[in-house]
Design an enzyme around this catalytic site. Sequence first.
Site, PDB file in Angstrom:
ATOM      1  N   ALA A 248       0.951  -1.576  -0.412  1.00  0.00           N
ATOM      2  CA  ALA A 248      -0.061  -0.142   0.119  1.00  0.00           C
ATOM      3  C   ALA A 248       0.874   1.276  -0.150  1.00  0.00           C
ATOM      4  O   ALA A 248       0.561   2.298  -0.418  1.00  0.00           O
ATOM      5  CB  ALA A 248      -1.037   0.106   0.896  1.00  0.00           C
TER       6      ALA A 248
ATOM      7  N   CYS B 160      17.560   0.422   1.863  1.00  0.00           N
ATOM      8  CA  CYS B 160      17.594  -0.413   2.512  1.00  0.00           C
ATOM      9  C   CYS B 160      18.039  -0.705   3.954  1.00  0.00           C
ATOM     10  O   CYS B 160      18.030   1.020   4.453  1.00  0.00           O
ATOM     11  CB  CYS B 160      19.668  -0.100   2.630  1.00  0.00           C
ATOM     12  SG  CYS B 160      20.113  -1.728   3.059  1.00  0.00           S
TER      13      CYS B 160
END
Length: 420
Positions: free
Chosen positions: A234, A359
Amino acid sequence: MRSIEPAAAHSGAPGPGRQGALSQQAPVTYLDHAATSPLRPEVAQAMAPFGSEVFGNPAGSHRVSRRAAAALEEAREEVAEIVGCRPGEVIFTASGTEADNLAVLGALRARRPAGASDPAVVVCSAVEHPAVLATCRAATTGLAGSVQLEVAPVDRHGSIDLGHLEDLLDERVALVSVMLANNEVGTIQPLCEVATLARQRAPGAIVHTDAVQAASFLDLRTEAAGASLVSLSAHKLGGPKGVGILVARHGVPLAPVVFGGGQERGRRSGTQNVAGAVGAAVALRVAARSQEAEARRLAKLRDRLADELAARLPGVVELTPRSLRLPGHLPLGLRGVDHEELLVLLDEQGVCASAGSACASGALGPSDVLLAMGRSPAEAREALRLTLGWTTTEADVTVAVDALAMAAERLRAGASAVGD
Ligand code: PLP
């Protein structure tokens, strides 16, 4: 004409009248939509009641629970309508990563009876997100019985090598996982061809696609139709973080990877995040409604950004052809410019970009995606990812071109002074 009004809170050039969390700190030019996209106001509004009055556990039987359950099922129907599947095929998860894990491990476990002797083969592309690639690697360590991983290479543009893929496909293959579009370079994969090859060469294989990045821009009803398992997230669509969806089409064997109360028809236990599911459905609906106009608008802004930057600054290359990639993606190589240093200077100017995928540690290594595309570690260190989205404006582009040109010139001047 804009199809979506930018939220004053989120993006745009410095200027009066902007309010909200980001602009209260400093003006921000946000060009990192592939990492996450700001919450759309419609989504925040739709989610609000579930933080207060509609708090019930959707598994219960009383009226408070029934309201939550009704909202959850409405959200499921809405997602199904947009993706082109039945409501019962929509599984809400706690992230896109979890959806990918469920797809890979769930499919392999369901296909492999415990103790089966021959390894099941899983084939994925070399540029999959770690949510798929690391899960496939983990599967080979015994998490899903005896599994062998085959990685299909990609070309210089990040497109899967269909000839090589064909060679890897045979009746031993249990799962083929190829993303619909790449998160770092935006390359759209030929998923229909992949699915056709899988049907012909590996008829028993389940096809999974990670459509997390593609969902903002591609019509999932057609583009993901060849996949039996489709992962979504989402927050890439202007929805909430921590909400994923796995579409598992009827009849596709899928074993759970999260056990407990048997929610989501036993495929994903855990009390559902009702507010998150509602937010995800609204985000998908808003993205789907404006998809074509938004794709045109963003491609135009992105092309302007690339063209103006190339005119101002020598040694700028686009790492993949525009025609092959998502309209919001601009993967650049800037000759002689280290992206870590560049990102620091850009951040000082209020320009948020990234060097590749987000990351968790924030550490930057050479991008595995670029290395898989045959780029050298030195080229990978010069790579910058700008990703535009629903808040991006013409003013953002103007600010970004100036900031990028100045930062790159400064770094190059510094490098040549050091070299003198
Ligand atoms: N797949 C792709 C292609 C992504 O870009 C991402 C997020 O960066 C994910 C999966 C993981 O989604 P989430 O952040 O919801 O765990």
